[in-house]
Design an enzyme around this catalytic site. Structure first.
Site, mmCIF file in Angstrom:
data_model
loop_
_atom_site.group_PDB
_atom_site.id
_atom_site.type_symbol
_atom_site.label_atom_id
_atom_site.label_comp_id
_atom_site.label_asym_id
_atom_site.label_seq_id
_atom_site.Cartn_x
_atom_site.Cartn_y
_atom_site.Cartn_z
ATOM 1 N N ASP A 105 0.845 -1.195 0.000
ATOM 2 C CA ASP A 105 0.000 0.000 0.000
ATOM 3 C C ASP A 105 0.881 1.246 0.000
ATOM 4 O O ASP A 105 1.936 1.281 0.644
ATOM 5 C CB ASP A 105 -0.887 -0.029 1.248
ATOM 6 C CG ASP A 105 -1.659 1.256 1.436
ATOM 7 O OD1 ASP A 105 -1.163 2.126 2.169
ATOM 8 O OD2 ASP A 105 -2.744 1.387 0.838
ATOM 9 N N LYS B 279 -12.173 -14.616 1.789
ATOM 10 C CA LYS B 279 -12.783 -13.813 0.729
ATOM 11 C C LYS B 279 -11.844 -12.759 0.175
ATOM 12 O O LYS B 279 -11.045 -12.172 0.895
ATOM 13 C CB LYS B 279 -14.056 -13.146 1.251
ATOM 14 C CG LYS B 279 -15.165 -14.132 1.563
ATOM 15 C CD LYS B 279 -16.509 -13.460 1.755
ATOM 16 C CE LYS B 279 -16.588 -12.653 3.002
ATOM 17 N NZ LYS B 279 -17.965 -12.179 3.273
#
Length: 404
Positions: A60, A161
């Site tokens: 990030d 997920k």
């Protein structure tokens, strides 16, 4: 595979394939990940014969500004050939376009199919993006998660997920593709803002409210100190480390719920508490509300709804709202209009295959599921919450009987 059945002496051209795939992954509390002498990150998920090997590290942009030099120095010290792919990862760009950027970096680096796991270093948005990219590249490429936010450590970074937003719908596109290993190092939280710490504490409070009364009591007793001390210590009188216990209990509670239903074949899930109305709120308010903040509003609203149904008594409702207040979590936002909540519930019903399956607190540390919440109940609970402004004492005084 079953042999084709015969019909009238002739085989029918029908085959039924039945198979299964065992899934094992590790979540490890691993302090000192960027210590150059600590091999944990360099060796995680890699067969011994393939070490030291090569790594693509997707970072990030904010994390890179804080830790980029240390990450590079770490892999150099570990004699790992590496390349950093810096991604500006936030909810507004959580899209397939960003996934394709990551895939392009994977392709340019020349990732091997099984022996060079991609490493994702960042918050929940970043790990979701990298997870989806890894699930798509060559139909399945291994990856590791190093969550650097509290919400990533206890929620987004430890399940199966992946996902991106699509047409104003949160995580509408995604896959199930858990990382081989998630490495949790609370040292990253020392550079996290108080707001983002609270964002993660909302997901911890979620598990406390519906599953773990002891965890709720820890938040109740130590919540402000956990924020002030950046989740590093908050030492209790008996010498215990409260922050570590809070994180460990939150992870344990989450994994206990996820493991037997990892692929969500059962849609009645405790971990969906706080996630029935919040997706609509979060996307409508984007970028004003963080994910955990939207979840907090959903939990406050759901708690009032539970109280009006007689599931949650005044004392417990007051305790919940006081903990939210002490943690600095919101209980309302201007987007919380009756129409938005009704639309959000309708979308949740579609997501849960035609049923509401709303988890509501049934006391502290317990929950039940309901399927018959009406529009009138939604409107009444919202009016009660908004009129009182979420003030715990005012709410307690005004709700002396069921359905007040």
């Amino acid at each position: 595979m079953q042999e084709p059945p015969r019909h009238g002496g002739r085989p029918r051209h029908t085959w039924q394939v039945s198979t299964s795939k065992a899934v094992t992954y590790d979540v490890v509390l691993s302090p000192g990940l960027l210590d150059p002498s600590n091999p944990a990150l360099a060796t995680a998920g890699v067969p011994e014969e393939a070490r030291p090997g090569r790594r693509l590290v997707v970072v990030d942009a904010t994390v890179h500004a804080l830790y980029g030099a240390r990450i590079g120095a770490y892999f150099t010290q570990q004699d790992v050939e590496h390349e950093l792919c810096v991604v500006d990862a936030h909810e507004s760009v959580k899209s397939m376009e960003t996934v394709f950027e990551i895939v392009a970096s994977m392709d340019a680096f020349g990732i091997s199919r099984r022996r060079e796991p991609v490493i994702a270093v960042g918050g929940g948005v970043l790990t979701d993006l990298v997870g989806l990219a890894a699930s798509l590249y060559r139909r399945s490429t291994p990856y590791l998660r190093v969550p650097t936010t509290l919400i990533g450590m206890v929620d987004a970074g430890i399940g199966a997920k992946t996902g991106v937003n699509f047409r104003q719908h949160k995580n509408r596109l995604g896959t199930y593709h858990p990382s081989a290993v998630t490495l949790v190092d609370r040292e990253f939280l020392t550079t996290l803002s108080p707001r983002h710490l609270r964002n993660g504490l909302a997901e911890i409070l979620k598990m406390a409210m519906v599953k773990d009364a002891v965890l709720f009591e820890l938040l109740e007793a130590h919540g402000p100190r956990l924020v002030d001390e950046l989740m590093q210590s908050a030492g209790s009188a008996d010498g215990g480390q409260v922050a570590e216990e809070v994180v460990a209990r939150a992870i344990q509670s989450m994994l206990e719920e996820l493991e037997p239903n990892l692929w969500e074949h059962q849609l009645q899930r405790l971990v969906d508490f706080g996630h029935s109305f919040s997706p609509a709120m979060e996307m409508a308010a984007l970028p004003e509300l963080l994910h955990g903040e939207a979840v907090s509003i959903d939990m406050a609203f759901s708690s009032v709804l539970a109280h009006r149904r007689g599931l949650l008594d005044r004392d417990d409702l007051t305790r919940i709202l006081r903990v939210m207040d002490r943690l600095g979590l919101p209980v309302r936002h201007p987007v919380c209009a009756p129409e938005l909540l009704a639309r959000g519930l309708a979308d949740t019903v579609r997501h849960r295959d035609g049923e509401q399956l709303l988890p509501l607190p049934d006391g502290i540390g317990r929950a039940c599921f309901v399927n018959d919440v009406s529009r009138g109940e939604l409107d009444g609970a919202l009016a009660m919450l908004l009129d009182l402004g979420g003030d715990a004492d005012a709410l307690a005084a005004a709700s002396g009987k069921r359905g007040a």
